[in-house]
Every structure is written in C-alpha cells, then in structure tokens.
Design a protein around this motif. Structure first.
Motif, PDB file in Angstrom:
ATOM      1  N   CYS A 288     -22.667  -5.530 -36.289  1.00 35.42           N
ATOM      2  CA  CYS A 288     -23.371  -5.373 -35.013  1.00 35.42           C
ATOM      3  C   CYS A 288     -24.231  -6.600 -34.719  1.00 35.42           C
ATOM      4  CB  CYS A 288     -24.213  -4.102 -35.057  1.00 35.42           C
ATOM      5  SG  CYS A 288     -25.063  -3.723 -33.501  1.00 35.42           S
ATOM      6  N   ALA A 289     -25.004  -7.039 -35.707  1.00 35.56           N
ATOM      7  CA  ALA A 289     -25.891  -8.187 -35.509  1.00 35.56           C
ATOM      8  C   ALA A 289     -25.094  -9.457 -35.212  1.00 35.56           C
ATOM      9  CB  ALA A 289     -26.770  -8.386 -36.745  1.00 35.56           C
ATOM     10  N   VAL A 290     -24.014  -9.673 -35.956  1.00 31.50           N
ATOM     11  CA  VAL A 290     -23.228 -10.894 -35.785  1.00 31.50           C
ATOM     12  C   VAL A 290     -22.462 -10.856 -34.457  1.00 31.50           C
ATOM     13  CG1 VAL A 290     -21.312 -12.233 -36.739  1.00 31.50           C
ATOM     14  CG2 VAL A 290     -23.097 -11.354 -38.249  1.00 31.50           C
ATOM     15  N   GLN A 291     -21.966  -9.676 -34.091  1.00 34.51           N
ATOM     16  CA  GLN A 291     -21.290  -9.550 -32.794  1.00 34.51           C
ATOM     17  C   GLN A 291     -22.246  -9.914 -31.656  1.00 34.51           C
ATOM     18  OE1 GLN A 291     -18.155  -8.863 -32.226  1.00 34.51           O
ATOM     19  NE2 GLN A 291     -18.147  -8.490 -30.012  1.00 34.51           N
ATOM     20  N   TRP A 292     -23.478  -9.407 -31.736  1.00 29.68           N
ATOM     21  CA  TRP A 292     -24.461  -9.725 -30.695  1.00 29.68           C
ATOM     22  C   TRP A 292     -24.756 -11.226 -30.688  1.00 29.68           C
ATOM     23  CZ3 TRP A 292     -29.249 -11.929 -30.242  1.00 29.68           C
ATOM     24  CH2 TRP A 292     -29.889 -11.753 -29.003  1.00 29.68           C
ATOM     25  N   ALA A 293     -24.899 -11.808 -31.874  1.00 25.91           N
ATOM     26  CA  ALA A 293     -25.197 -13.240 -31.961  1.00 25.91           C
ATOM     27  C   ALA A 293     -24.085 -14.077 -31.327  1.00 25.91           C
ATOM     28  CB  ALA A 293     -25.393 -13.634 -33.430  1.00 25.91           C
ATOM     29  N   HIS A 294     -22.843 -13.726 -31.581  1.00 24.51           N
ATOM     30  CA  HIS A 294     -21.723 -14.473 -31.000  1.00 24.51           C
ATOM     31  C   HIS A 294     -21.688 -14.301 -29.484  1.00 24.51           C
ATOM     32  CE1 HIS A 294     -19.175 -16.203 -34.252  1.00 24.51           C
ATOM     33  NE2 HIS A 294     -19.940 -15.419 -34.997  1.00 24.51           N
ATOM     34  N   GLY A 295     -22.031 -13.102 -29.017  1.00 20.53           N
ATOM     35  CA  GLY A 295     -21.992 -12.848 -27.589  1.00 20.53           C
ATOM     36  C   GLY A 295     -23.122 -13.481 -26.805  1.00 20.53           C
ATOM     37  N   HIS A 296     -24.162 -13.957 -27.504  1.00 19.16           N
ATOM     38  CA  HIS A 296     -25.336 -14.520 -26.821  1.00 19.16           C
ATOM     39  C   HIS A 296     -25.621 -15.958 -27.268  1.00 19.16           C
ATOM     40  CE1 HIS A 296     -25.761 -10.236 -26.082  1.00 19.16           C
ATOM     41  NE2 HIS A 296     -26.499 -10.550 -25.049  1.00 19.16           N
ATOM     42  N   ALA A 297     -24.574 -16.650 -27.708  1.00 16.24           N
ATOM     43  CA  ALA A 297     -24.761 -18.024 -28.195  1.00 16.24           C
ATOM     44  C   ALA A 297     -25.346 -18.925 -27.114  1.00 16.24           C
ATOM     45  CB  ALA A 297     -23.426 -18.580 -28.692  1.00 16.24           C
ATOM     46  N   GLU A 298     -24.951 -18.688 -25.843  1.00 16.30           N
ATOM     47  CA  GLU A 298     -25.415 -19.580 -24.763  1.00 16.30           C
ATOM     48  C   GLU A 298     -26.909 -19.441 -24.513  1.00 16.30           C
ATOM     49  OE1 GLU A 298     -24.999 -15.665 -23.008  1.00 16.30           O
ATOM     50  OE2 GLU A 298     -23.682 -16.812 -24.335  1.00 16.30           O
TER      51      GLU A 298
END
Length: 336
Positions: free
Chosen positions: A50-60
C-alpha cells in the motif's frame, strides 16, 4: 534528485480508501510541519504494498525524489540501526562518505539540514518502534514520510503528530478480485463459491491469498475447490499457505518473536478460545489470571495487531493467528 525507490508491488488491487487517506495526510499538513503517516495492520495485510503503491502514484509531487528503507523491524536478526539507514540516505543525497557522521544524532541533524528545502518523500518500511523511526524523519515542511509497521507506533502519534492509516483484511469481493488478478479471471469465474471460501480460509490476508494463488499456479489442473478442501484441514492450513521462505507462519513467527514471554503465553492461551471472540474476563479465564492482571498484555497484543480490539472490551483473534499460536504451544513450530 534522490532515487532509492522500492519496486512497484505486483498486481496491486483495491485499497482506494487507504490510498486516499495517505493523500489526505499530506494535503492536510499544518504549515511548518512535515506530514507523517503510519500505515499499520497485522502481518501479511499488505502494508508495504500500500505504501509503495501510493509512493509510485505520487512521484510527481516530490520532484526531489524518494528515499526508501527497510527497517527490518520484524525480520529475522536485528532491526536496522538508525545510523546505518542515515548513512544510506546521506550517500543517496550526494554526501561524500568521509563527511558522514558516525553518530546517529549527528547524522540525523545533517540529514535534516540537507533536505530542509527539498520536496522529498521518505518511506520507512517495517518499523519496530517509534524510537527507531524518529532519527530518520526529515522534518522539512515540503517533505513527507510514510512509515509501515505491525505496531501502532503510538509514540509517533503522541510526539510527532503521526496520522494512522490502518489496514484491515480484504473482504470477499476484494479477496476474490486479488485471486483473479493472480490466477486469471476465468479460473476464478469457473469456481466462484470456492474462491469466496478461499478468501475466508485465508482470513482475507493478501499474503495468504498470494500463497494460495502460488499453490494453484503450480498446479494448473487443480480446481479452486480442491485447494479449499485441503485448507479446511486446520492441521495443514499454515503449511499450505507458505511459498518457500514466505508465508503466514513465517510472518507471524516474526511478530511473536518480538513479544515478552508473558505476552506470548497469553496469546497461546487466547488461541484456545473456540470462536476467536472474547473479552477481558474470558481472556483472564483462559490464561488462569485475574482480568486486571492480563489487561496490559491484551493491550500490547492489540497494539501488535495479534488481536483486534473491535470495541471496548471486545477482542477478536484471527483463525490463522489461533492456528499458529496453537502450533507454537504444542511445539510443532507453526506447521512449516
């Protein structure tokens, strides 16, 4: 730009509410504060994913990059020392090796000064305690930190205004969708009742469902009902929900290893309860103690998500946790 990102999770599904909660933590930060979220939940529930998915989705949103560290809080061996993680972070930020302080306190101060003006995301995975996390917090108001832990890390909530983002087990629909993503929708659609039973037998834990999917992937001729029938045998269930070095028993073993002897004994006593629902009075009877003597232990088990406090003095213990604790109590070592 700093780039120490974890790989994106495979076949990640659902968790929209928790992903939105992580975004809300960052959006709602008070000016001058560095937003801090703590993703918590039991072993195998998918906190890291969950944490890594969110991080990838908010890289910008973090143009200066991301820093990821596994704090090894619930692995075999010793948890990571803050000085070790800070050294990795400082190297990633371009600090020459001979300029990195050896003390965690000095390295933490240097880390905070370097990131003070940056828009940076820090992901601290698998934390054991609040004390382990604190030296690693960036502190800059344009930085954000996401921590994952099996512990609630109440200390971070108290001292660093951490916002909890709890993860629960998957329901029937989400669990069936995960099986479909792993096995192919057609195979699940051929046996929908068995798919729902598999989710139930796996307690809705993504780790258990992925292990079940691995068993079925290795046996392409098996129908889902055949694995469900095998999992109904409680003596075999934990062994079947393992894939090489990963599985529910291995994950639970790491949690139980962090308990005191008294709390581990209490967990084994609670595992004897037939339906997994109890209160302090029932727990005390199972443990052979007075309710006031086991309340602190119950609270610690709840903090570690080995039992769930559904309401005041209403506790549940999952079937897989019960099976593991019974196996440990009988000396069989968790069934594989």
């Amino acid at each position: 730009r700093s780039a120490r990102r974890a790989a994106a999770p495979a076949r990640f599904l659902g968790r929209e509410q928790q992903l939105a909660a992580l975004s809300a933590v960052v959006r709602s930060a008070v000016p001058g504060e560095s937003p801090l979220a703590v993703v918590t939940g039991p072993a195998g529930v998918g906190k890291t994913a969950c944490a890594v998915q969110w991080a990838h989705g908010h890289a910008e949103a973090f143009p200066d990059g991301q820093l990821f560290a596994d704090l090894r809080g619930f692995n075999e061996g010793a948890p990571a020392e803050p000085a070790e993680i800070l050294r990795d972070f400082l190297l990633a930020l371009g600090t020459p090796p001979d300029r990195i302080p050896t003390s965690a306190q000095s390295a933490s101060a240097l880390f905070r000064s370097l990131v003070a003006g940056r828009r940076l995301l820090v992901v601290l995975d698998n934390a054991q305690s609040s004390a382990q996390v604190r030296p690693l917090l960036p502190g800059g108001e344009h930085c954000a930190t996401v921590v994952t832990s099996r512990s609630r890390l109440d200390g971070l909530v108290a001292t660093d205004v951490a916002r909890p983002v709890p993860l629960q087990a998957l329901g029937a629909a989400e669990g069936t969708a995960l099986l479909g993503a792993m096995l192919g929708a057609e195979r699940v659609a051929d046996d929908p009742d068995a798919a729902r039973e598999l989710v139930e037998l796996c307690d809705g834990l993504p780790l258990a469902l992925r292990a079940a999917a691995a068993q079925l992937t290795a046996r392409p001729r098996w129908r889902l009902a055949r694995l469900a029938a095998a999992l109904r045998d409680e003596r075999r269930r934990l062994a079947l929900l393992s894939a090489e070095d990963t599985g529910v028993a291995a994950a639970l073993r790491m949690s139980v290893a962090r308990l005191s002897a008294d709390d581990a004994r209490l967990l084994r006593a609670l595992a004897a309860n037939a339906d997994g629902h109890l209160n302090a009075s029932v727990a005390a009877s199972l443990a052979g103690s007075a309710p006031e003597d086991i309340q602190d232990g119950l609270d610690r088990l709840a903090e570690m998500h080995l039992v769930d406090e559904e309401a005041t003095d209403v506790y549940t213990i999952s079937t897989l946790t019960q099976l593991f604790a019974r196996d440990e109590g009988s000396g069989s070592g968790g069934g594989g």
